[in-house]
Motif scaffolding. Structure first.
Motif: not given
Length: 275
Positions: A228-235, A66-70, A237-240
């Motif tokens: 780009l690096p933030i999007l990669i890390l976010a994806m 919620i805090g990091g992704v949302g 995290a979401i996939v995990g």
């Protein structure tokens, strides 16, 4: 008395929140919805866990979702669409990282303070105030990380409105994490939470005014370089988190009254996570 040259040259610089059209708000809304749904899912497993370690692990995962992704990812994606005419934009990486930490910590503390389904309204309201204050701190820390080439000023009434929206949205979100049990209800709750997050962000951004003259020597990193690096890390995290939730047995098939009365596979999984 002579007027300083800077005062003569000072003017309100034109700025835009939708530089790339609807791309940023739509992407931000998608991240807010995904993070909210995953956070609500993790909260269900936290309630199902019988060991303190299991509850802690799932609660921390909910705070990250919620805090990091949302919340934070929505904020960052929306901020990429913020530009100032005639001026460069750069980000302070340390303050940007601090805003991320504030968002996750605010939700985590709010979850612990508000308690579960049986907690009373005083704890929920206190949790909402703590979480809302953290979200507001995240937003304005993130804004402090942005070098615009000018001086940023805020409309105090709109800042106050953004604080109210953040506290109310946080209180509602914490209540959802305590009571939502079905995936259909979670989808509706996620939609409400994501709209509230986007509304808080753009209410806060509506308060922004940038005063000139613009400077060309802004210090920091371009937001497009960070994207780009933030999007990669976010994806990642979401996939995990998606795989973690999908690998967990569904709670929908278990009657609500029985979830804490028998050692279901979900409870065993949550307990194992804390060992």
């Amino acid at each position: 008395m002579a007027v300083p040259l800077n005062d003569v040259l000072a003017s309100t610089l034109e700025h835009h929140h939708f530089t790339y059209g609807w791309l940023n708000p739509v992407m931000g809304l998608a991240f807010a919805a995904a993070g909210s749904f995953l956070g609500l899912s993790a909260s269900r497993y936290a309630r199902a866990a019988t060991s303190p370690g299991g509850r802690l692990r799932w609660t921390l995962l909910a705070a990250l979702a919620i805090g990091g992704v949302g919340i934070w990812m929505m904020h960052f994606i929306a901020m990429v669409g913020f530009t100032v005419t005639g001026a460069d934009i750069a980000y302070d990486p340390e303050l940007t990282a601090a805003s991320f930490a504030l968002a996750v910590a605010a939700v985590g503390i709010g979850l612990f303070v508000s308690g579960g389904k049986r907690a009373g309204w005083p704890r929920l309201i206190l949790g909402g105030l703590v979480c809302g204050a953290g979200v507001v701190g995240m937003h304005y820390t993130g804004m402090a990380a942005v070098a615009t080439g000018g001086r940023v000023h805020y409309d105090p009434l709109l800042v106050a409105a953004s604080i109210v929206v953040a506290v109310v949205a946080s209180t509602v979100a914490l209540r959802f994490t305590a009571v939502v049990d079905r995936r259909g209800s979670m989808a509706l709750a996620s939609a409400v939470m994501s709209v509230a997050v986007v509304g808080m962000h753009y209410t806060g951004m509506a308060a922004v005014q940038v005063q000139g003259p613009p400077r060309a020597d802004v210090a920091g990193i371009s937001p497009l370089v960070l994207l780009l690096p933030i999007l990669i890390l976010a994806m990642i995290a979401i996939v995990g988190m998606v795989f973690g939730v999908l690998a967990s047995p569904a709670l929908d098939a278990i009657p609500p009254g029985d979830r804490n009365d028998r050692p279901s596979a979900t409870v065993r999984l949550a307990d194992a996570a804390g060992q």
